[in-house]
Design an enzyme around this catalytic site. Structure first.
Site, PDB file in Angstrom:
ATOM      1  N   GLU A 162      -4.245  -2.535   8.025  1.00  0.00           N
ATOM      2  CA  GLU A 162      -4.815  -3.779   8.563  1.00  0.00           C
ATOM      3  C   GLU A 162      -4.870  -4.906   7.547  1.00  0.00           C
ATOM      4  O   GLU A 162      -4.830  -6.075   7.903  1.00  0.00           O
ATOM      5  CB  GLU A 162      -6.219  -3.513   9.129  1.00  0.00           C
ATOM      6  N   LYS A 173      -9.494   6.879  10.028  1.00  0.00           N
ATOM      7  CA  LYS A 173      -9.426   7.570   8.745  1.00  0.00           C
ATOM      8  C   LYS A 173     -10.178   8.900   8.831  1.00  0.00           C
ATOM      9  O   LYS A 173     -11.097   9.044   9.626  1.00  0.00           O
ATOM     10  CB  LYS A 173     -10.107   6.720   7.657  1.00  0.00           C
ATOM     11  N   ASP A 223     -13.983  -2.398   1.044  1.00  0.00           N
ATOM     12  CA  ASP A 223     -12.635  -2.889   1.357  1.00  0.00           C
ATOM     13  C   ASP A 223     -12.608  -4.427   1.416  1.00  0.00           C
ATOM     14  O   ASP A 223     -11.615  -5.025   1.787  1.00  0.00           O
ATOM     15  CB  ASP A 223     -12.144  -2.276   2.673  1.00  0.00           C
ATOM     16  N   ARG A 245      -2.769  -6.041   5.344  1.00  0.00           N
ATOM     17  CA  ARG A 245      -1.599  -6.929   5.321  1.00  0.00           C
ATOM     18  C   ARG A 245      -1.568  -7.848   6.538  1.00  0.00           C
ATOM     19  O   ARG A 245      -0.995  -8.934   6.478  1.00  0.00           O
ATOM     20  CB  ARG A 245      -0.319  -6.080   5.208  1.00  0.00           C
TER      21      ARG A 245
HETATM   22  N1  BES Z   1      -8.156  -0.139   2.566  1.00  0.00           N
HETATM   23  C1  BES Z   1      -7.093   0.800   2.657  1.00  0.00           C
HETATM   24  C2  BES Z   1      -6.505   1.163   1.286  1.00  0.00           C
HETATM   25  C3  BES Z   1      -7.423   1.901   0.362  1.00  0.00           C
HETATM   26  C4  BES Z   1      -7.461   3.275   0.384  1.00  0.00           C
HETATM   27  C5  BES Z   1      -8.207   1.227  -0.545  1.00  0.00           C
HETATM   28  C6  BES Z   1      -8.306   3.955  -0.474  1.00  0.00           C
HETATM   29  C7  BES Z   1      -9.048   1.893  -1.412  1.00  0.00           C
HETATM   30  C8  BES Z   1      -9.096   3.275  -1.375  1.00  0.00           C
HETATM   31  C9  BES Z   1      -5.979   0.230   3.520  1.00  0.00           C
HETATM   32  O1  BES Z   1      -6.392  -0.583   4.550  1.00  0.00           O
HETATM   33  C10 BES Z   1      -5.270   1.381   4.145  1.00  0.00           C
HETATM   34  O2  BES Z   1      -5.879   2.070   4.897  1.00  0.00           O
HETATM   35  N2  BES Z   1      -4.000   1.554   3.800  1.00  0.00           N
HETATM   36  C11 BES Z   1      -3.223   2.612   4.339  1.00  0.00           C
HETATM   37  C12 BES Z   1      -1.870   2.051   4.695  1.00  0.00           C
HETATM   38  C13 BES Z   1      -0.969   3.028   5.380  1.00  0.00           C
HETATM   39  C14 BES Z   1      -1.501   3.328   6.759  1.00  0.00           C
HETATM   40  C15 BES Z   1       0.416   2.442   5.453  1.00  0.00           C
HETATM   41  C16 BES Z   1      -3.080   3.699   3.278  1.00  0.00           C
HETATM   42  O3  BES Z   1      -2.863   3.357   2.109  1.00  0.00           O
HETATM   43  O4  BES Z   1      -3.254   4.855   3.601  1.00  0.00           O
HETATM   44 ZN    ZN Z   2      -8.181  -1.533   4.287  1.00  0.00          ZN
HETATM   45 MN    MN Z   3      -6.865   0.517   6.292  1.00  0.00          MN
END
Ligand code: BES
Ligand code: ZN
Ligand code: MN
Length: 501
Positions: A352, A280, A291, A354
């Site tokens: 991750e 990230k 998370d 899912r």
């Molecule tokens: N934990 C994150 C989602 C999230 C983002 C929660 C911001 C709270 C605040 C999740 O694991 C994630 O990184 N999702 C990605 C999925 C994508 C790579 C398909 C996302 O939403 O960017």
């Molecule tokens: Zn996450």
């Molecule tokens: Mn993630």
């Protein structure tokens, strides 16, 4: 804080602060308010007439009674227009009132049930909301502060006043529900506030152990070797890059006959989400300590249900691990075989949640659930779609969705439904495996839900995406900045409703 209920007249109530709810724009006063006003030589009316205090939502005013009344002070708390009062407004009013009471250093306050004349809700539900608002308004996380001037200010007693003796017992049960659901939320906020170097998967196990001991709930922890034996490819794949051992945590609360099929709750418990190899950006990455909100909420919910002795069987499942980019970490393109035998091509290691939920949901089938609810900070797309005030909901069962929608409205933690149509699965097709773990740009919250749907079989199931609500960027009446644990009271309320209490 101790919360109690008694029957009393406002003008006779001796306390540090008497909190009085006032509607905006009402020209007539209740008898009780008139009595207070008279004792105070018309001060209440004066404040209203000269426009200093109009009763607007969230407005407050403090009056010293100077022995004109047994109460030392009166805190007027605006409730807004009578026709616009809702349970959540009442929670918000109590959150602000509580902060005021604490701010002035008072130790006890009394408050009559608000809004019995404005709402259709029974006094017990209002009492529950008032306790929730007060306890959650008082939330603070000071664990890591060396000096804390505020800690001496500590409100010890909240007394809810019943207008009629025959309301007391119903209000008492409302108070017990409010305490259980607010304390569960408090607990979940704490877990999310602790940094990821403290709140590791192993520490989450300890928290689950505490609950298991205190409430005689059964705890099972599947270690990495157990996960390997079972073939939990999602858990193993996500945890590969981390030095912290992954834990698959299962709590079983038996409040009904042993044979009765349980409600199963699955909570995403990523104690830190760096994104893994698909790292990230660093901005706001610290928020990814939260998370694990879904898992924390499931723990809190099981705790509340056990505390309330709800006559239900409930299983809480927490797949817990970090998502880190270590040398052995899962790489884009790697293929995992999940607990139910399906294969997944990992195209983005940051998707991750899912992967671990897939194993969590597949494992849930072993309990032959009556129904299955998962709750997860799953997608950034959920934030884009819904902003800060709605939880994303998807599922395969209309009755279950309707029940959660209702509980969300009662709890002031509302859900909004998104479609789960088979067409969306197109986006998850992989050239080399049964599916891939990302679905491209469009409908990111939905494709994540679609992914999960492939692991629930035909069990009635709802997925709640709380990425929109789990972190507050602003201070609200009973929600501070940071982790909100929104979703906890929704689940607790839903279970209370199911139990018919
Ligand atoms: N934990 C994150 C989602 C999230 C983002 C929660 C911001 C709270 C605040 C999740 O694991 C994630 O990184 N999702 C990605 C999925 C994508 C790579 C398909 C996302 O939403 O960017
Ligand atoms: Zn996450
Ligand atoms: Mn993630």
């Amino acid at each position: 804080m101790k919360c109690q209920v008694k029957e009393s007249q406002l003008a006779q109530e001796a306390t540090d602060v008497l909190v009085v709810g006032v509607y905006e724009g009402e020209s007539t006063w209740s008898k009780a308010h008139q009595a207070l006003d008279q004792a105070l030589g018309g001060q209440l009316r004066e404040l209203k007439n000269n426009g200093e205090f109009s009763g607007k939502n969230q407005q407050s005013a403090l009056i010293h009674t100077r022995k004109a009344l047994p109460a030392q002070r009166i805190l007027l708390m605006g409730l807004g227009k009578k026709g616009e009062v809702t349970l959540d407004r009442i929670r918000q009013a109590m959150g602000t009132a509580f902060k005021n009471v604490r701010q002035i250093g008072a130790h006890a306050f009394s408050v009559p049930v608000f809004g019995t004349d404005a709402l259709k809700a029974p006094a017990s539900d209002i009492a529950q909301a008032m306790v929730e608002g007060a306890i959650l308004g008082g939330y603070r996380f000071t664990h890591y502060r060396s000096e804390n001037e505020e800690s001496s200010k500590d409100v010890r007693t909240m007394t809810l006043l019943a207008n009629r003796a025959n309301q007391v017992s119903a209000m008492k049960s409302g108070v017990r529900r409010g305490e259980a659901s607010a304390n569960a939320t408090w607990f979940a906020r704490d877990l999310c506030n602790h940094p990821a170097n403290v709140m590791t998967p192993s520490r989450v196990v300890q928290e689950a152990q505490n609950i298991a001991k205190e409430f005689s709930v059964k705890l099972t922890v599947l270690e990495r070797k157990d996960q390997q034996k079972l073939g939990m490819g999602g858990m193993l794949g996500v945890s590969r890059g981390s030095q912290e051992p992954p834990k698959f945590i299962v709590l079983e609360y038996t409040g009904a006959k042993k044979k009765e099929r349980p409600v199963v709750l699955v909570g995403k418990t990523i104690t830190f989400d760096s994104g893994g190899i698909s790292l990230k950006p660093s901005e706001n990455m610290e928020q990814m300590k939260a998370d694990m909100t879904g898992g924390a909420e499931v723990l809190g919910t099981v705790r509340a249900a056990a505390q309330l002795r709800l006559p239900l069987n409930i299983v809480g499942i927490l797949p817990a691990t970090e998502n880190m980019p270590g040398g052995r970490a899962t790489k884009p393109g790697d293929i995992l075989r999940m607990l139910n035998g399906k294969t997944v091509e990992v195209q983005n290691t940051d998707a991750e949640g899912r992967l671990i939920l897939a194993d969590g949901l597949a494992y849930a089938a072993r309990f032959n659930p009556r129904c299955l609810v998962d709750i997860a900070t799953l997608t950034g797309a959920c934030i884009i779609a819904l902003g800060q005030f709605a939880i994303g909901m998807m599922g395969n069962d209309d009755a279950l969705k309707a029940d959660l929608k209702k509980a969300g409205e009662q709890a002031g933690e509302r859900v909004w439904e998104m479609p789960l149509w088979e067409e969306y699965f197109e986006q998850l097709k992989s050239d080399v495996a049964d599916m891939r773990n990302i679905g491209g740009r469009g409908g990111g919250m939905i494709t994540a839900g679609m992914f999960l749907s492939k692991f629930v079989g035909d069990c009635p199931w709802v997925h709640l995406d709380i990425a929109s609500t789990d972190w507050s960027s602003s201070e609200r009446p009973y929600i501070g900045k940071g982790p909100t644990a929104i979703g906890t009271r929704l689940l607790v309320q839903w279970l209370i409703n199911r139990a018919g209490r």
